[in-house]
Every structure is written in structure tokens, then in C-alpha cells.
Write a protein that holds these residues in place. Structure first.
Motif, mmCIF file in Angstrom:
data_model
loop_
_atom_site.group_PDB
_atom_site.id
_atom_site.type_symbol
_atom_site.label_atom_id
_atom_site.label_comp_id
_atom_site.label_asym_id
_atom_site.label_seq_id
_atom_site.Cartn_x
_atom_site.Cartn_y
_atom_site.Cartn_z
ATOM 1 N N ILE A 94 60.979 1.938 -9.473
ATOM 2 C CA ILE A 94 61.049 0.558 -9.000
ATOM 3 C C ILE A 94 62.026 0.463 -7.832
ATOM 4 O O ILE A 94 61.750 -0.163 -6.800
ATOM 5 N N TYR A 95 63.171 1.099 -7.983
ATOM 6 C CA TYR A 95 64.199 1.097 -6.932
ATOM 7 C C TYR A 95 63.652 1.681 -5.628
ATOM 8 O O TYR A 95 63.897 1.149 -4.543
ATOM 9 N N ASP A 96 62.898 2.772 -5.731
ATOM 10 C CA ASP A 96 62.378 3.436 -4.535
ATOM 11 C C ASP A 96 61.420 2.542 -3.753
ATOM 12 O O ASP A 96 61.384 2.581 -2.519
ATOM 13 N N ILE A 97 60.623 1.742 -4.475
ATOM 14 C CA ILE A 97 59.598 0.927 -3.824
ATOM 15 C C ILE A 97 60.139 -0.407 -3.342
ATOM 16 O O ILE A 97 59.704 -0.940 -2.318
ATOM 17 N N ALA A 98 61.104 -0.960 -4.073
ATOM 18 C CA ALA A 98 61.622 -2.297 -3.760
ATOM 19 C C ALA A 98 62.354 -2.323 -2.418
ATOM 20 O O ALA A 98 62.786 -1.289 -1.900
ATOM 21 N N GLU A 99 62.494 -3.508 -1.863
ATOM 22 C CA GLU A 99 63.259 -3.682 -0.630
ATOM 23 C C GLU A 99 64.744 -3.508 -0.922
ATOM 24 O O GLU A 99 65.237 -3.925 -1.965
ATOM 25 N N HIS A 100 65.474 -2.897 0.029
ATOM 26 C CA HIS A 100 66.899 -2.659 -0.125
ATOM 27 C C HIS A 100 67.685 -3.430 0.939
ATOM 28 O O HIS A 100 67.180 -3.665 2.032
ATOM 29 N N ASP A 101 68.920 -3.783 0.586
ATOM 30 C CA ASP A 101 69.782 -4.360 1.609
ATOM 31 C C ASP A 101 70.438 -3.235 2.412
ATOM 32 O O ASP A 101 70.136 -2.053 2.214
ATOM 33 N N TYR A 102 71.340 -3.573 3.290
ATOM 34 C CA TYR A 102 71.886 -2.577 4.219
ATOM 35 C C TYR A 102 72.779 -1.536 3.546
ATOM 36 O O TYR A 102 73.101 -0.512 4.147
ATOM 37 N N VAL A 103 73.185 -1.779 2.295
ATOM 38 C CA VAL A 103 73.979 -0.778 1.567
ATOM 39 C C VAL A 103 73.198 -0.186 0.390
ATOM 40 O O VAL A 103 73.768 0.417 -0.507
ATOM 41 N N GLY A 104 71.877 -0.397 0.404
ATOM 42 C CA GLY A 104 71.042 0.287 -0.571
ATOM 43 C C GLY A 104 70.818 -0.425 -1.884
ATOM 44 O O GLY A 104 70.263 0.161 -2.823
ATOM 45 N N ASN A 105 71.206 -1.682 -2.000
ATOM 46 C CA ASN A 105 70.965 -2.423 -3.239
ATOM 47 C C ASN A 105 69.546 -2.992 -3.256
ATOM 48 O O ASN A 105 69.082 -3.545 -2.259
ATOM 49 N N ALA A 106 68.870 -2.850 -4.399
ATOM 50 C CA ALA A 106 67.560 -3.461 -4.610
ATOM 51 C C ALA A 106 67.735 -4.538 -5.668
ATOM 52 O O ALA A 106 67.986 -4.234 -6.841
ATOM 53 N N VAL A 107 67.621 -5.795 -5.268
ATOM 54 C CA VAL A 107 67.892 -6.915 -6.162
ATOM 55 C C VAL A 107 66.633 -7.760 -6.304
ATOM 56 O O VAL A 107 66.106 -8.283 -5.323
ATOM 57 N N ILE A 108 66.137 -7.883 -7.564
ATOM 58 C CA ILE A 108 64.902 -8.628 -7.829
ATOM 59 C C ILE A 108 65.157 -9.588 -8.991
ATOM 60 O O ILE A 108 65.382 -9.133 -10.111
ATOM 61 N N PRO A 109 65.070 -10.897 -8.816
ATOM 62 C CA PRO A 109 65.111 -11.575 -7.513
ATOM 63 C C PRO A 109 66.546 -11.641 -7.020
ATOM 64 O O PRO A 109 67.461 -11.249 -7.738
ATOM 65 N N SER A 110 66.744 -12.190 -5.836
ATOM 66 C CA SER A 110 68.084 -12.118 -5.231
ATOM 67 C C SER A 110 68.746 -13.479 -5.037
ATOM 68 O O SER A 110 69.839 -13.561 -4.486
ATOM 69 N N GLU A 111 68.108 -14.578 -5.496
ATOM 70 C CA GLU A 111 68.602 -15.924 -5.193
ATOM 71 C C GLU A 111 70.029 -16.165 -5.669
ATOM 72 O O GLU A 111 70.848 -16.754 -4.971
ATOM 73 N N LYS A 112 70.356 -15.720 -6.888
ATOM 74 C CA LYS A 112 71.665 -16.031 -7.461
ATOM 75 C C LYS A 112 72.458 -14.778 -7.816
ATOM 76 O O LYS A 112 73.263 -14.790 -8.743
ATOM 77 N N VAL A 113 72.196 -13.689 -7.118
ATOM 78 C CA VAL A 113 72.943 -12.450 -7.340
ATOM 79 C C VAL A 113 73.894 -12.245 -6.154
ATOM 80 O O VAL A 113 73.469 -12.222 -5.001
ATOM 81 N N MET A 114 75.166 -12.115 -6.463
ATOM 82 C CA MET A 114 76.173 -11.887 -5.427
ATOM 83 C C MET A 114 76.810 -10.527 -5.668
ATOM 84 O O MET A 114 77.223 -10.209 -6.790
ATOM 85 N N MET A 115 76.876 -9.706 -4.617
ATOM 86 C CA MET A 115 77.392 -8.350 -4.754
ATOM 87 C C MET A 115 78.510 -8.119 -3.748
ATOM 88 O O MET A 115 78.343 -8.400 -2.553
ATOM 89 N N PHE A 116 79.640 -7.625 -4.245
ATOM 90 C CA PHE A 116 80.793 -7.364 -3.410
ATOM 91 C C PHE A 116 81.193 -5.897 -3.549
ATOM 92 O O PHE A 116 81.397 -5.401 -4.662
ATOM 93 N N ASN A 117 81.295 -5.220 -2.414
ATOM 94 C CA ASN A 117 81.663 -3.802 -2.421
ATOM 95 C C ASN A 117 80.841 -3.018 -3.444
ATOM 96 O O ASN A 117 81.355 -2.237 -4.235
ATOM 97 N N SER A 118 79.544 -3.241 -3.438
ATOM 98 C CA SER A 118 78.629 -2.553 -4.362
ATOM 99 C C SER A 118 77.467 -1.985 -3.558
ATOM 100 O O SER A 118 77.013 -2.602 -2.588
ATOM 101 N N SER A 119 76.968 -0.819 -3.980
ATOM 102 C CA SER A 119 75.913 -0.180 -3.204
ATOM 103 C C SER A 119 74.961 0.608 -4.107
ATOM 104 O O SER A 119 75.321 1.012 -5.215
ATOM 105 N N ASN A 120 73.733 0.786 -3.603
ATOM 106 C CA ASN A 120 72.721 1.638 -4.242
ATOM 107 C C ASN A 120 72.464 1.260 -5.697
ATOM 108 O O ASN A 120 72.237 2.119 -6.551
ATOM 109 N N CYS A 121 72.494 -0.048 -5.981
ATOM 110 C CA CYS A 121 72.249 -0.519 -7.345
ATOM 111 C C CYS A 121 70.844 -1.093 -7.480
ATOM 112 O O CYS A 121 70.279 -1.650 -6.537
#
Length: 363
Positions: free
Chosen positions: A282-309
Motif C-alpha cells: 500500500i505504501y509503495d503505491i500510495a502518494e507520498h509527501d516530500y519526506v516519504g510519508n503516505a497518509v490516507i486520508p490526510s485531512e486531519k493528520v499532522m506530522m512533525f519531523n516524521s518521515s517514510n511512515c
């Protein structure tokens, strides 16, 4: 569109590797993993609408999921939903579906496919299926689609093919051997050789060819389902199937037929296929942000200093993650799973431990 083309979609699996989102009562084929507004089985059904008339698409599933099938695929009629009373692997469901379809149309050509795979290049997929259906209608053969490997993956079965091909289609090659999930060194040698493909578990054949194969290689199973020839597509079908499955051995179509038959061929293909076997896929196919996080859905998820999750949470859930790297974070039905991506294979053991401690309430 050829009226002799039929599709048999297999939708009976449980998919415990996607726990807690996928559960026994609502497995992965009925889930929208990517937030696109369609579940995996709905996407599969839509693909086959471009290949078969809607009345020629059948879904085989466990009887406990028939109500979900009706909800998600409302255009199917009762006769197009094949309800298995117990789980007996893929050979019985293929035999059942092939016999039932043959009673409707003896000249049918059938594609058998899982309901829980993803295809990113729809046009290439449709072209490969239509090419295989044409070849199967003209030859006594059993065709499987082989995916050109992009890496030495140990999670897939492999198919080795030869230079020999069908007379009517030089692109469809004779299968030499099937190999189950190899170790890494063997997988590397397979990829380097250039004549091995991933086994996608997608099959194409005429109703006559597959029923003949069952008669030859699984004669007991053939006789069990052949006895229902006068009952398929009648009010007596459900009762007959209830008794038939009790007599069937638990065996896959790969082991029961494909590894034994001498008329097995493969079409090498590349259409962006994934069997979605793990959260990593799922991670491989999903869209990633600039630090490699794949968040589904992303409306209310906030990530600080986190990557490749890999993060999969309900839309209305506010989630804040900080200083987390290379983790899976999944929540569903009041159950939260947090584990390193590197230890994803332990999810099956986690599920077993939860079941042992709390029973089946959360499984």
C-alpha cells in the motif's frame, strides 16, 4: 464486446495482514485503501465491464460476505453471486464457477481474477486480457498472466517460460515450471535470467479446456461439481453447493491444475500490477509527501519531523505524529496499531496474540 467473454472474480479471502482495517467480518477486498471512493472489488468489477457484458461477470465469495457484495455491486443479480458455504481454497471455486458458466454458455471463455489486486495501467491490462481471451477461444490451453519482475521479490511465486509459443499467438509462451516463493538468492537469479515472471494469479481459458483439465487432474472434484449440471442456475443450486463443498479437498488451482497440466501458457505483461499483500505494498503505491510519508486520508493528520511512515486512519480522526520514522500507524474500529515498517511481517503474530488474549472481538 464478445458475448462469449466471462469473468469470475474471486472474493472470499480474509486478508489478516491488513489488520486492524481488514477483519474477518469485513476483509480487504471490500475496503477503499487509497481514498479514491471505490473499494478494491468495485475497481475490479469496473475493469471487467470493459471486457465482458455486465451479465457475464460472476463473483464467488464466502456466504458470510454475500450481503457486502450486494451492497457494493448492486448491479449483480442473485445468480451472479456464487456463495461458498465453507472455505476450500481456489480450485473448488474455479470448478464451481466454470461448471455454472458452461451451463449458461458452452462456448464461454473465462478470465479468473482475484478481487483484491490493483492495476495502475488499465489500458494495458484490458489489452492483455483480450489478447488472452482470443487465444484461449482458439486453442485448447490454460493461460496465466505473468508480470515482468522489477526486483527480486521473495513474496511472489515465479513462472519460467520457454521460447515455444502458441501457433496463433507468438507472444504467449509455454510454461516450463512454477516456483513458489523463493529465497532472495534464488529470486535474484530468476530476475537475472530474464525468463521468469511473477505469478499474478490471473487465469484465462475456455470453459471446455478448464473443465477437461479438472476431469484429468482433479477427477474427484470434477465429478462432485459435474453432478450439479442440471441444478446450476436453478433454485436447487444453493442446496447442491452446500453438500458439494463438504466433499471437496482444500487445494489451490495452481497446485491442483496449473502445475500438473501440459497445456499451460503464459503471456508476459506489464500493467502496474500489485497483489496488495502487505501494508508495504500500500505504501509503495500510495502518494507520498516530500519526506516519504503516505497518509490516507490526510485531512486531519499532522506530522512533525516524521518521515517514510504509512498512516491509515479514519477521516474524522485528528492524529498528530512527531519524531516518527519508518513506521506503520493504522486505526480502525477503535483499534490502533503502531509498528516499525521493518517488522511488518510480525502483524500475523500480533493478530494471533490479540485473538488469544481478547478473543475474536477485535479480529
Amino acid at each position: 464486446m464478445n458475448n462469449n467473454n466471462y469473468a469470475l472474480i474471486m472474493a472470499g479471502g480474509v486478508g489478516s495482514r491488513f489488520w486492524p482495517v481488514s477483519r474477518t467480518e469485513y476483509p480487504k477486498q471490500f475496503i477503499d485503501f487509497f481514498g479514491v471512493g471505490k473499494t478494491l472489488i468495485q475497481s475490479t468489477y469496473d475493469r471487467f465491464l470493459k471486457i465482458c457484458p455486465p451479465e457475464n461477470i460472476f463473483v464467488v465469495t464466502n456466504e458470510i460476505y454475500t450481503h457486502i457484495i450486494k451492497e457494493q455491486l448492486p448491479d449483480l443479480n442473485e445468480n451472479q453471486i456464487l456463495a461458498e458455504p465453507i472455505m476450500r481454497n481456489t480450485a473448488p471455486c474455479v470448478s464451481y464457477g466454470s461448471m455454472k458458466i458452461a451451463q449458461i454458455n458452452p462456448d464461454a471463455t473465462i478470465v479468473v481474477a482475484p478481487s483484491d489486486h490493483t492495476i495502475t495501467n488499465q489500458d494495458a491490462f484490458i489489452a492483455a486480457i483480450e489478447q488472452s481471451l482470443k487465444a484461449a477461444s482458439e486453442n485448447d490451453c490454460l493461460i496465466t498472466l505473468g508480470i515482468k519482475p522489477s526486483r527480486p521479490d521473495t513474496g511472489y511465486g515465479y513462472i519460467q517460460y520457454t521460447e515455444s509459443s502458441l501457433k496463433t499467438d507468438e507472444q504467449i509462451h509455454k510454461v516450463k515450471i512454477f516456483t513458489e516463493k523463493p529465497n532472495l538468492d534464488l529470486a535474484k537469479s530468476f530476475v537475472q535470467s530474464g525468463d521468469f515472471l511473477w505469478n499474478a494469479g490471473i487465469f484465462i481459458w475456455s470453459a471446455k479446456s478448464i473443465n477437461n483439465a479438472f476431469s484429468k487432474h482433479l477427477p474427484d472434484m470434477y465429478e462432485i461439481f459435474h453432478q450439479g449440471n442440471d441444478l446450476y442456475n436453478t433454485a436447487s443450486e444453493v442446496e447442491f453447493i452446500g453438500n458439494a463443498y463438504l466433499q471437496c479437498t482444500n487445494i489451490s488451482i495452481d497446485f491442483g491444475i496449473m502445475e500438473k497440466a501440459d497445456n499451460v501458457y503464459v503471456l508476459p505483461a506489464d500493467f502496474g500490477w500489485s497483489d496488495l499483500g502487505t501494508w508495504a505494498s500500500i505504501y509503495d503505491i500510495a502518494e507520498h509527501d516530500y519526506v516519504g510519508n503516505a497518509v490516507i486520508p490526510s485531512e486531519k493528520v499532522m506530522m512533525f519531523n516524521s518521515s517514510n511512515c504509512m498512516v491509515n486512519v479514519p477521516k474524522n480522526k485528528l492524529v498528530i505524529l512527531q519524531d516518527l520514522h519508518d513506521y506503520i500507524v493504522v486505526e480502525s474500529n477503535n483499534t490502533l496499531l503502531i509498528c516499525p515498517r521493518s517488522s511488518e511481517q510480525s502483524i500475523k503474530q500480533i493478530v494471533a496474540d490479540v485473538k488469544s488474549k481478547f478473543g475474536t472481538k477485535y479480529i
